[in-house]
Design an enzyme around this catalytic site. Structure first.
Site, PDB file in Angstrom:
ATOM      1  CG  ASP A 277      15.981  -0.831 -13.687  1.00 35.30           C
ATOM      2  OD1 ASP A 277      15.665  -1.943 -13.250  1.00 35.30           O
ATOM      3  OD2 ASP A 277      16.994  -0.634 -14.402  1.00 35.30           O
TER       4      ASP A 277
ATOM      5  CG  ASP B 245      14.001  -6.112 -13.045  1.00 29.79           C
ATOM      6  OD1 ASP B 245      13.492  -6.165 -14.168  1.00 29.79           O
ATOM      7  OD2 ASP B 245      15.229  -6.198 -12.844  1.00 29.79           O
ATOM      8  CD  GLU B 246      13.767  -2.870 -17.200  1.00 29.75           C
ATOM      9  OE1 GLU B 246      13.772  -1.870 -17.946  1.00 29.75           O
ATOM     10  OE2 GLU B 246      14.214  -3.976 -17.529  1.00 29.75           O
TER      11      GLU B 246
END
Lengths: 75, 401
Positions: free
Chosen positions: B8, B102-103
């Protein structure tokens, strides 16, 4: 805009550019990334010129350079 | 037992701007959609200390932190960094799921054996490479567990730059103080139900007799496999929404915006080699849906249909507009004698070579063009990773690891 770039170890890096009648020395390049517009690819350099942060963009197709963003570094 | 890593990126958009502009580092930064916009879409780690969160209004953010620096978002930049992150993580496992911009999850059950320190050493190596290849200011938190839901919770336990490993022995204890709404799968309705029972944390919820599907989430027993590129499902719809800076008070302005959104959605359909039959128009609270007998990817047909629906109820004073195309089919074949399709093909080729909206309808002349943008949740993953360079590099990386 006029620009001097260095080709070294298979990479290209902007060193000096002239914009609006002023010369800017690139002190460091904090980020390099690629943008796409349709199929056209651009290599973007966020450059720190001491008094100014700018984004220099190289069109990978015709090797032209543009300055697309600039901001004073005191923000 | 499997080993899943959840990576993350911390305060991703704001940190990326701080990477690009070192003078923003250590300062509270709020990312806004564009100059003059009223909502914070992401906050830097420093801004979060002032309780500034995603969704906070600029007015509230300035009240909480008068010195906040507002920076317009640059989704192209963030997606370019995401592509680099995917290449890094795919060096560690071929089984990689890009969850959002973003993960990502990586199943490292087999590949961790290549590291003497196992998954922990792997995670430390990933964090190092993120700093080296994305930038020294870029940070990520990594969670390690045996299911996706646990790995995600683990990555959220220590931020920024955290590394957390959950084991079968410690996970119930470690997660007992987590708020129920933080568990993926416990949405607004379930949170309200649990809160009405006086429950706020997982520990409290575990004291109760709950329906099976909620109990599985509360006891963190849900186990979904990491979905790989080849597991992704094709898009069921293509849509584009836009919020205007101010209310659109003229019918002509509303229709021009609709035309712009239709052009973009139709171009996306053609790029994906798809066509649709059902078309929806959303304008604040007004909506209309039209279905054709045969599929199309022609913006003129779609626009005419939606414009007629709009003219029956020409609302003005709206700010939000959206166009959605569904009932999609793949490998849409047009008739070779269809001149209109040849024209669209030519337009697509020119826009591909010289940039999006090099050619566009005369109706949009003189106005500001709304251009395509990557969304944070990557709704078009299937298309992006199946047909873009990423998938081939991803697969290449997978094949060699």
């Amino acid at each position: 805009m006029e620009i001097v770039v260095r080709f070294s170890q298979g990479k290209v890096k902007p060193e000096t550019f002239w914009w609006n009648g002023r010369e800017y020395q690139v002190e460091r390049i904090p980020l390099i990334f690629e943008r796409k517009d349709g199929g056209r690819k651009y290599l973007c350099f966020s450059v720190d010129c001491g008094g100014m942060i700018a984004e220099l963009v190289m069109d990978k197709e015709d090797l032209t350079w543009r300055l697309i963003k600039c901001a004073p570094s005191y923000t | 037992m499997r080993t899943i890593l959840h990576v993350d990126m911390n305060s991703y958009f704001a940190t990326a701007e701080q990477q690009a502009n070192p003078y923003l580092r250590g300062k509270p930064v709020g990312i806004i959609k564009a100059e003059g916009r009223g909502c914070i879409i992401a906050a830097s780690i420093e801004a979060k200390k002032y309780k500034i969160k995603t969704g906070c209004t600029v007015w509230d953010a300035k009240k909480l932190c008068p010195q906040i620096i507002l920076v317009p978002s640059d989704m192209g930049k963030y997606f370019a960094l995401t592509q680099r992150l995917i290449r890094i993580i795919s060096d560690y496992s071929p089984t990689l799921e890009v969850f959002s911009i973003d993960e990502m999850f990586a199943d490292v059950t087999d590949t961790q054996k290549l590291y003497s320190g196992g998954a922990l050493e792997m995670a430390l190596s990933m964090k190092q490479r993120v700093k080296e290849e994305l930038g020294e200011w870029m940070r990520c938190s990594i969670g390690i567990a045996w299911t996706k839901i646990l790995a995600k919770l683990a990555s959220e336990m220590h931020k920024p730059d955290g590394l957390t490993m959950l084991s079968p022995e410690n996970y119930l204890e470690e997660t007992k103080n987590i708020k129920v709404e933080e568990v993926c799968g416990i949405g607004r309705a379930r949170t309200t139900t649990l809160q009405s029972m006086g429950v706020r944390t997982l520990g409290e919820a575990r004291q109760l007799e709950l329906p099976r599907e909620i109990a599985d989430l509360v006891w963190l027993r849900v186990d979904q496999p990491v979905s790989r590129v080849e597991d992704l499902q094709p898009a069921k719809s293509v849509s584009r929404t836009y919020t205007a800076f101010s209310a659109l008070n003229a019918q002509r302005t509303v229709l021009n915006l609709v035309r712009n959104l239709v052009e973009e959605a139709a171009a996306k359909l053609r790029e994906m080699n798809m066509a649709g039959r059902t078309f929806c128009l959303f304008l604040d609270h007004f909506w209309a849906r039209k279905t054709l007998h045969s599929s199309t990817d022609d913006p003129q047909i779609i626009y005419d249909l939606l414009a007629r629906a709009y003219e029956q109820n020409p609302v003005t004073g709206i700010r939000q507009a959206g166009v959605s195309v569904s009932n999609l089919i793949f490998n849409y074949q047009f008739l070779i004698f269809d001149q209109r399709q040849k024209l669209l093909n030519a337009v697509d080729k020119i826009n591909q070579k010289y940039g999006v909206f090099t050619l566009y309808p005369a109706q949009l002349l003189g106005g500001e063009l709304i251009r395509p943008e990557v969304t944070g949740y990557l709704g078009d993953k299937y298309y992006r990773f199946h047909s873009s360079g990423i998938s081939s590099e991803w697969e290449k990386a997978g094949a060699t690891s």
